[in-house]
Design a protein around this motif. Structure first.
Motif, short mmCIF file in Angstrom:
data_model
loop_
_atom_site.label_atom_id
_atom_site.label_comp_id
_atom_site.label_asym_id
_atom_site.label_seq_id
_atom_site.Cartn_x
_atom_site.Cartn_y
_atom_site.Cartn_z
N PHE A 100 -15.89 113.76 9.79
CA PHE A 100 -16.10 112.37 9.36
C PHE A 100 -15.94 111.42 10.54
CE2 PHE A 100 -14.62 113.33 4.75
CZ PHE A 100 -15.86 113.88 4.45
N GLN A 101 -14.94 111.65 11.37
CA GLN A 101 -14.73 110.81 12.55
C GLN A 101 -15.91 110.94 13.52
OE1 GLN A 101 -12.32 108.53 12.88
NE2 GLN A 101 -13.28 107.86 14.78
N GLU A 103 -18.97 111.57 12.66
CA GLU A 103 -20.06 110.79 12.07
C GLU A 103 -19.92 109.32 12.43
OE1 GLU A 103 -20.23 111.51 7.86
OE2 GLU A 103 -20.81 113.61 8.11
N HIS A 104 -18.69 108.80 12.40
CA HIS A 104 -18.45 107.40 12.78
C HIS A 104 -18.82 107.17 14.25
CE1 HIS A 104 -16.54 105.42 9.32
NE2 HIS A 104 -16.04 106.61 9.04
N GLU A 107 -23.05 107.60 14.32
CA GLU A 107 -23.98 106.93 13.41
C GLU A 107 -23.48 105.55 13.03
OE1 GLU A 107 -24.83 109.44 10.03
OE2 GLU A 107 -24.60 111.23 11.25
N THR A 109 -24.09 104.04 10.16
CA THR A 109 -23.58 104.23 8.80
C THR A 109 -23.38 105.73 8.61
OG1 THR A 109 -24.85 102.33 8.01
CG2 THR A 109 -24.00 103.85 6.35
N PRO A 110 -22.14 106.17 8.74
CA PRO A 110 -21.87 107.61 8.60
C PRO A 110 -22.35 108.16 7.26
CG PRO A 110 -19.94 106.44 9.37
CD PRO A 110 -20.94 105.41 8.97
N ARG A 111 -22.78 109.40 7.28
CA ARG A 111 -23.30 110.05 6.08
C ARG A 111 -22.33 109.97 4.90
NH1 ARG A 111 -24.70 116.28 6.53
NH2 ARG A 111 -22.53 116.18 7.14
N HIS A 112 -21.03 110.12 5.18
CA HIS A 112 -20.06 110.12 4.08
C HIS A 112 -19.83 108.73 3.49
CE1 HIS A 112 -17.50 109.39 7.63
NE2 HIS A 112 -16.71 108.74 6.80
#
Length: 125
Positions: A100-101, A103-104, A107, A109-112
């Motif tokens: 998750f980190q 993704e931040h 991106e 807007t992270p996928r989660h």
């Protein structure tokens, strides 16, 4: 008291800091991350893990030995086959949080954080 419900403002015992750093070091390997993700849904044999992480069984066995020493995975022998499972849910949660980190970091807007697409349902006639 559940670990994630620890009271805000209370410091963990300092004796855990070095062990926590060792755990992060143990998880700082792509193959080990992939092994932990593969074990989220239950135990798997060395050969199954090797196929899933696209490494040789010998290489996977070496990673599993390190994860076993760190008490992240546990073996179970059945005849000549050895099956591995996660010792608890915390390593899986650490890996999930690290992804998750990531993704931040990669991106806007992270996928989660994106809304889940709901597929239309069809009614039976």
């Amino acid at each position: 008291m559940h670990a994630d419900k620890q009271a805000r403002g209370t410091e963990p015992d300092p004796q855990y800091f070095e062990v926590a750093a060792d755990i992060f070091a143990m998880l700082a390997d792509v193959t080990r991350i992939r092994i932990i993700l593969a074990l989220r849904d239950g135990e798997r044999s060395v050969n199954e893990l090797a196929e899933l992480v696209e490494k040789s069984p010998a290489a996977v066995s070496q990673h599993l030995a390190k994860l076993r020493l760190a008490r992240i995975v546990a073996p179970r022998q059945q005849g000549t086959r050895v099956f591995y499972s996660l010792q608890n849910e915390h390593a899986s949660q650490l890996v999930n949080d690290a992804i998750f980190q990531a993704e931040h970091a990669l991106e806007a807007t992270p996928r989660h954080h994106r809304p889940v697409a709901v597929e239309p349902t069809t009614e039976a006639s």
